[in-house]
Design an enzyme around this catalytic site. Structure first.
Site, PDB file in Angstrom:
ATOM      1  N   HIS A 166     -26.120 -44.517   0.032  1.00 15.82           N
ATOM      2  CA  HIS A 166     -26.179 -45.894  -0.286  1.00 15.82           C
ATOM      3  C   HIS A 166     -27.477 -46.037  -1.331  1.00 15.82           C
ATOM      4  O   HIS A 166     -28.407 -45.435  -1.400  1.00 15.82           O
ATOM      5  CB  HIS A 166     -26.666 -46.783   0.960  1.00 15.82           C
ATOM      6  CG  HIS A 166     -26.304 -48.264   0.709  1.00 15.82           C
ATOM      7  ND1 HIS A 166     -27.031 -48.946  -0.137  1.00 15.82           N
ATOM      8  CD2 HIS A 166     -25.309 -49.162   1.202  1.00 15.82           C
ATOM      9  CE1 HIS A 166     -26.537 -50.197  -0.093  1.00 15.82           C
ATOM     10  NE2 HIS A 166     -25.526 -50.334   0.541  1.00 15.82           N
TER      11      HIS A 166
ATOM     12  N   HIS B 101     -26.166 -42.462   3.816  1.00 13.34           N
ATOM     13  CA  HIS B 101     -25.473 -43.828   4.517  1.00 13.34           C
ATOM     14  C   HIS B 101     -24.318 -43.498   5.462  1.00 13.34           C
ATOM     15  O   HIS B 101     -24.232 -44.100   6.308  1.00 13.34           O
ATOM     16  CB  HIS B 101     -25.353 -44.833   3.535  1.00 13.34           C
ATOM     17  CG  HIS B 101     -24.912 -46.017   4.115  1.00 13.34           C
ATOM     18  ND1 HIS B 101     -25.700 -46.777   4.998  1.00 13.34           N
ATOM     19  CD2 HIS B 101     -23.789 -46.931   3.755  1.00 13.34           C
ATOM     20  CE1 HIS B 101     -25.087 -47.888   5.266  1.00 13.34           C
ATOM     21  NE2 HIS B 101     -23.936 -47.991   4.359  1.00 13.34           N
TER      22      HIS B 101
ATOM     23  N   ASN C 233     -25.522 -47.488  14.490  1.00 14.13           N
ATOM     24  CA  ASN C 233     -25.267 -47.839  13.147  1.00 14.13           C
ATOM     25  C   ASN C 233     -24.522 -48.808  12.918  1.00 14.13           C
ATOM     26  O   ASN C 233     -24.874 -49.822  11.859  1.00 14.13           O
ATOM     27  CB  ASN C 233     -24.864 -46.569  12.240  1.00 14.13           C
ATOM     28  CG  ASN C 233     -26.079 -45.708  11.652  1.00 14.13           C
ATOM     29  OD1 ASN C 233     -26.918 -45.716  12.135  1.00 14.13           O
ATOM     30  ND2 ASN C 233     -25.429 -44.485  11.305  1.00 14.13           N
ATOM     31  N   SER C 234     -23.549 -49.288  13.650  1.00 13.37           N
ATOM     32  CA  SER C 234     -22.786 -50.231  13.961  1.00 13.37           C
ATOM     33  C   SER C 234     -23.540 -51.496  13.910  1.00 13.37           C
ATOM     34  O   SER C 234     -23.463 -52.834  13.085  1.00 13.37           O
ATOM     35  CB  SER C 234     -21.833 -50.416  14.777  1.00 13.37           C
ATOM     36  OG  SER C 234     -20.818 -49.398  14.536  1.00 13.37           O
TER      37      SER C 234
ATOM     38  N   SER D  11     -16.150 -49.529   6.754  1.00 17.00           N
ATOM     39  CA  SER D  11     -16.500 -48.641   8.215  1.00 17.00           C
ATOM     40  C   SER D  11     -16.138 -49.410   9.267  1.00 17.00           C
ATOM     41  O   SER D  11     -15.802 -49.140  10.221  1.00 17.00           O
ATOM     42  CB  SER D  11     -18.003 -48.231   7.907  1.00 17.00           C
ATOM     43  OG  SER D  11     -18.856 -49.421   7.856  1.00 17.00           O
TER      44      SER D  11
ATOM     45  N   ARG E  27     -20.177 -46.662  -5.092  1.00 16.83           N
ATOM     46  CA  ARG E  27     -21.561 -46.198  -4.483  1.00 16.83           C
ATOM     47  C   ARG E  27     -21.906 -45.001  -5.147  1.00 16.83           C
ATOM     48  O   ARG E  27     -23.443 -44.952  -5.285  1.00 16.83           O
ATOM     49  CB  ARG E  27     -21.690 -46.231  -2.929  1.00 16.83           C
ATOM     50  CG  ARG E  27     -21.387 -47.660  -2.434  1.00 16.83           C
ATOM     51  CD  ARG E  27     -21.678 -47.525  -1.048  1.00 16.83           C
ATOM     52  NE  ARG E  27     -21.550 -48.918  -0.458  1.00 16.83           N
ATOM     53  CZ  ARG E  27     -21.657 -49.279   0.918  1.00 16.83           C
ATOM     54  NH1 ARG E  27     -21.532 -48.313   1.876  1.00 16.83           N
ATOM     55  NH2 ARG E  27     -21.657 -50.646   1.248  1.00 16.83           N
TER      56      ARG E  27
ATOM     57  N   SER F 143     -21.745 -45.823  21.477  1.00 16.96           N
ATOM     58  CA  SER F 143     -21.499 -47.173  21.854  1.00 16.96           C
ATOM     59  C   SER F 143     -21.669 -47.972  20.368  1.00 16.96           C
ATOM     60  O   SER F 143     -22.192 -49.204  20.413  1.00 16.96           O
ATOM     61  CB  SER F 143     -22.804 -47.519  22.657  1.00 16.96           C
ATOM     62  OG  SER F 143     -23.959 -47.428  22.001  1.00 16.96           O
ATOM     63  N   GLY F 144     -21.070 -47.600  19.678  1.00 21.45           N
ATOM     64  CA  GLY F 144     -21.031 -48.405  18.150  1.00 21.45           C
ATOM     65  C   GLY F 144     -19.687 -49.221  18.206  1.00 21.45           C
ATOM     66  O   GLY F 144     -19.074 -49.468  19.196  1.00 21.45           O
TER      67      GLY F 144
ATOM     68  N   GLY G  60     -23.488 -55.897   5.580  1.00 19.70           N
ATOM     69  CA  GLY G  60     -22.353 -56.434   4.774  1.00 19.70           C
ATOM     70  C   GLY G  60     -21.370 -57.494   5.468  1.00 19.70           C
ATOM     71  O   GLY G  60     -21.296 -58.633   5.273  1.00 19.70           O
TER      72      GLY G  60
ATOM     73  N   ARG H  23     -16.287 -43.849   0.755  1.00 19.93           N
ATOM     74  CA  ARG H  23     -16.061 -45.123   1.435  1.00 19.93           C
ATOM     75  C   ARG H  23     -16.310 -46.555   0.532  1.00 19.93           C
ATOM     76  O   ARG H  23     -17.292 -46.542  -0.059  1.00 19.93           O
ATOM     77  CB  ARG H  23     -16.985 -45.093   2.676  1.00 19.93           C
ATOM     78  CG  ARG H  23     -16.765 -46.480   3.493  1.00 19.93           C
ATOM     79  CD  ARG H  23     -17.086 -46.531   4.992  1.00 19.93           C
ATOM     80  NE  ARG H  23     -18.817 -46.572   4.665  1.00 19.93           N
ATOM     81  CZ  ARG H  23     -19.247 -47.791   4.671  1.00 19.93           C
ATOM     82  NH1 ARG H  23     -18.886 -48.943   4.478  1.00 19.93           N
ATOM     83  NH2 ARG H  23     -20.801 -47.467   4.312  1.00 19.93           N
TER      84      ARG H  23
ATOM     85  N   ALA I 105     -16.487 -48.814  17.229  1.00 13.78           N
ATOM     86  CA  ALA I 105     -15.155 -48.176  17.646  1.00 13.78           C
ATOM     87  C   ALA I 105     -15.113 -48.124  19.226  1.00 13.78           C
ATOM     88  O   ALA I 105     -14.218 -48.225  19.871  1.00 13.78           O
ATOM     89  CB  ALA I 105     -15.085 -46.798  16.840  1.00 13.78           C
TER      90      ALA I 105
ATOM     91  N   GLU J 250     -18.326 -57.302  -2.707  1.00 13.77           N
ATOM     92  CA  GLU J 250     -19.196 -56.031  -2.702  1.00 13.77           C
ATOM     93  C   GLU J 250     -18.557 -54.921  -3.940  1.00 13.77           C
ATOM     94  O   GLU J 250     -17.700 -55.299  -4.303  1.00 13.77           O
ATOM     95  CB  GLU J 250     -19.379 -55.416  -1.325  1.00 13.77           C
ATOM     96  CG  GLU J 250     -20.126 -56.196  -0.347  1.00 13.77           C
ATOM     97  CD  GLU J 250     -20.342 -55.526   1.034  1.00 13.77           C
ATOM     98  OE1 GLU J 250     -19.800 -54.478   0.981  1.00 13.77           O
ATOM     99  OE2 GLU J 250     -20.816 -56.285   1.847  1.00 13.77           O
TER     100      GLU J 250
END
Length: 523
Positions: free
Chosen positions: A226, A329, A39-40, A369, A272, A10-11, A45, A364, A13, A111
């Protein structure tokens, strides 16, 4: 229960897909915990998009490929970065609010590894939460959400088409859900490491399930660590967004020395993997590292979520420095999928962090993301809305259980995490990788790929998935004899031309063993 579309996870996407699916189609979202536990939801950021008149998608694409160390699929990068502004404007038109300046223009943050200010954010440092809640609250009546349902098997028919899932409720009841389209959107696998920014549920379940079913899995060696997680007494308790460094914060030692000064032209905003490896080298020598935030005058207003987290963990922000350490991360690899989310198994799709489209390459780029999640949800919705595919049968092919009479030995989950951090973490080398692989294989991975998980406890199911994912990452890390992006080999510290564009693809054989090929791809 039958539906047209079944989504696991259920993020961002998942929710983007569910929101955009035609109202004529029935959708079921199955989530391991609660709908907004992902995680979403934790993403601080923002979303990278070329909104500024001084920016364009080609610059965004070049930054993405540079950060990804040229392992990216260039066509995928072009298509996603070009679509980014449209995705942002569509969210705004639908009613999702992002932060704006006094003139009403979108505020754009900077960033690491970006050449322009292009990070769209909401609620200061709560972008993921804002977008996920907006999407979740915008779902149509055709969407049903089933919470606290642990999926432990992808179901197939005699043609090996995916026809749904089997899973367990908290009370132990086992149920099957059937669908023409089954989508894995379960996120990555951050919780296989002891230091991580991931939600506690993110143990690689979806990727492991897809692999167990015969889906191709690729790029598993590329785990992004991260650089800046809040570090308290040797443990990481939350993420300090890269946007903090984008606003001017600098990484310093206890004595106040700037550690990134001569390491990279972008200094504290270097990619990163470079920042993580630099911090790790200091920590390994017993030195503590801090983020110096003295130059950010309005820190508490700009970063309210981080401020709250620091205060809750006893950090005195008046001292203007925050103790940090790197942790797992984001997984750049995952289930191999095209830009419609299609896998090599009919009826099975993968989107979000669980999928590997080639967008992120070996590392990434910050704030790409959430962008990928929005893009893939949009793409797959369009595909399903016009699809005519139906499985040939919903008759379940019973799983052939191998070595079922053997006792199942499983380690403690914390031991898996500690061993992964020590042996397959930020810095890797052959001896520790081989030793760790041998330890993993003591748990009879081929047997774990074929056992019936139905009557195992939730914690044991998670251990099985963690072992399989750890095994795939370790094998990939051992095979790639170079350093690239999120994969750093101390014994092979440089990139090698012969490894450029080569992917390590894992696919389960019929006998339950793993077959992987190193293949060259030109993209």
């Amino acid at each position: 229960m039958h539906s047209d579309v079944l989504i696991i996870g259920s993020g961002i996407a998942s929710l983007q897909l569910a929101k955009l699916i035609s109202n004529d189609l029935n959708v079921i979202i199955l989530t391991k915990s609660k709908i907004f536990h992902s995680n979403s939801n934790l993403a601080q950021g923002g979303i990278a998009a070329t909104i500024s008149v001084t920016d364009d998608f080609k610059k965004h694409g070049l930054d993405t490929i540079e950060a990804g160390r040229f392992h990216n699929n260039a066509e995928v990068v072009k298509r996603i970065t070009k679509k980014a502004p449209e995705l942002i404007h569509q969210l705004i038109e639908d009613g999702c609010a992002f932060d704006r300046d006094q003139n009403g223009n979108l505020q754009l943050g900077m960033e690491g590894a970006h050449s322009e200010k292009r990070i769209v954010h909401g609620g200061g440092d709560a972008t993921g939460k804002r977008v996920v809640e907006f999407l979740g609250n915008s779902l149509g009546r055709n969407v049903t959400v089933v919470e606290n349902f642990f999926v432990h098997e992808l179901l197939q028919n005699h043609k090996k088409e995916c026809i749904g899932v089997k899973g367990t409720y908290p009370n132990g009841k086992i149920s099957c859900f059937f669908a023409a389209h089954t989508v894995v959107a379960t996120g990555g696998c951050g919780q296989i490491y002891s230091l991580t920014s991931s939600e506690y549920t993110i143990t690689g379940d979806g990727i492991a399930l897809a692999y167990m079913t015969g889906a191709a899995v690729t790029d598993m060696e590329f785990m992004q660590f991260h650089p800046t997680l809040l570090s308290i007494d040797g443990k990481t308790v939350g993420l300090i967004s890269e946007a903090v460094r984008g606003e001017g914060a600098r990484l310093i030692t206890e004595q106040g020395d700037f550690i990134m000064k001569n390491v990279h032209p972008y200094k504290d905003l270097a990619p990163r993997h470079i920042v993580s490896q630099t911090i790790y080298s200091y920590l390994k020598n017993g030195e503590k590292i801090y983020l110096d935030i003295s130059c950010i005058n309005d820190f508490q207003q700009r970063f309210p979520s981080i401020t709250k987290m620091c205060i809750e963990n006893g950090i005195d922000l008046s001292e203007k420095r925050i103790p940090v350490a790197p942790g797992s991360h984001f997984l750049m690899g995952g289930i191999e999928a095209d830009l419609m989310g299609r896998t090599n198994i009919n009826g099975l799709y993968a989107i979000g962090e669980a999928a590997c489209t080639g967008f992120h390459g070996a590392n990434r780029l910050a704030s790409n993301s959430l962008l990928e999640g929005l893009f893939m949800g949009n793409q797959l919705a369009q595909f399903i809305n016009r699809a005519v595919y139906k499985p040939s049968s919903y008759f379940i092919k019973e799983k052939e259980v191998l070595n079922d009479d053997k006792p199942i030995m499983l380690p403690n989950a914390n031991e898996i995490k500690e061993r992964m951090m020590d042996n397959v973490g930020i810095v890797r080398e052959e001896n520790s990788l081989r030793k760790h692989l041998e330890w993993l294989e003591n748990y009879d991975i081929p047997n774990l790929l074929s056992i019936n998980l139905s009557y195992m406890s939730p914690s044991d199911k998670e251990k099985v998935f963690m072992l399989i994912i750890s095994w795939l990452i370790t094998k990939s890390a051992l095979a790639r004899t170079e350093s690239r992006g999120g994969h750093f080999r101390e014994d092979y510290p440089k990139e090698k031309e012969k490894w450029l564009k080569r992917k390590i693809i894992h696919k389960k054989e019929e006998a339950g063993k793993d077959e992987y090929n190193q293949i060259a791809k030109t993209t």
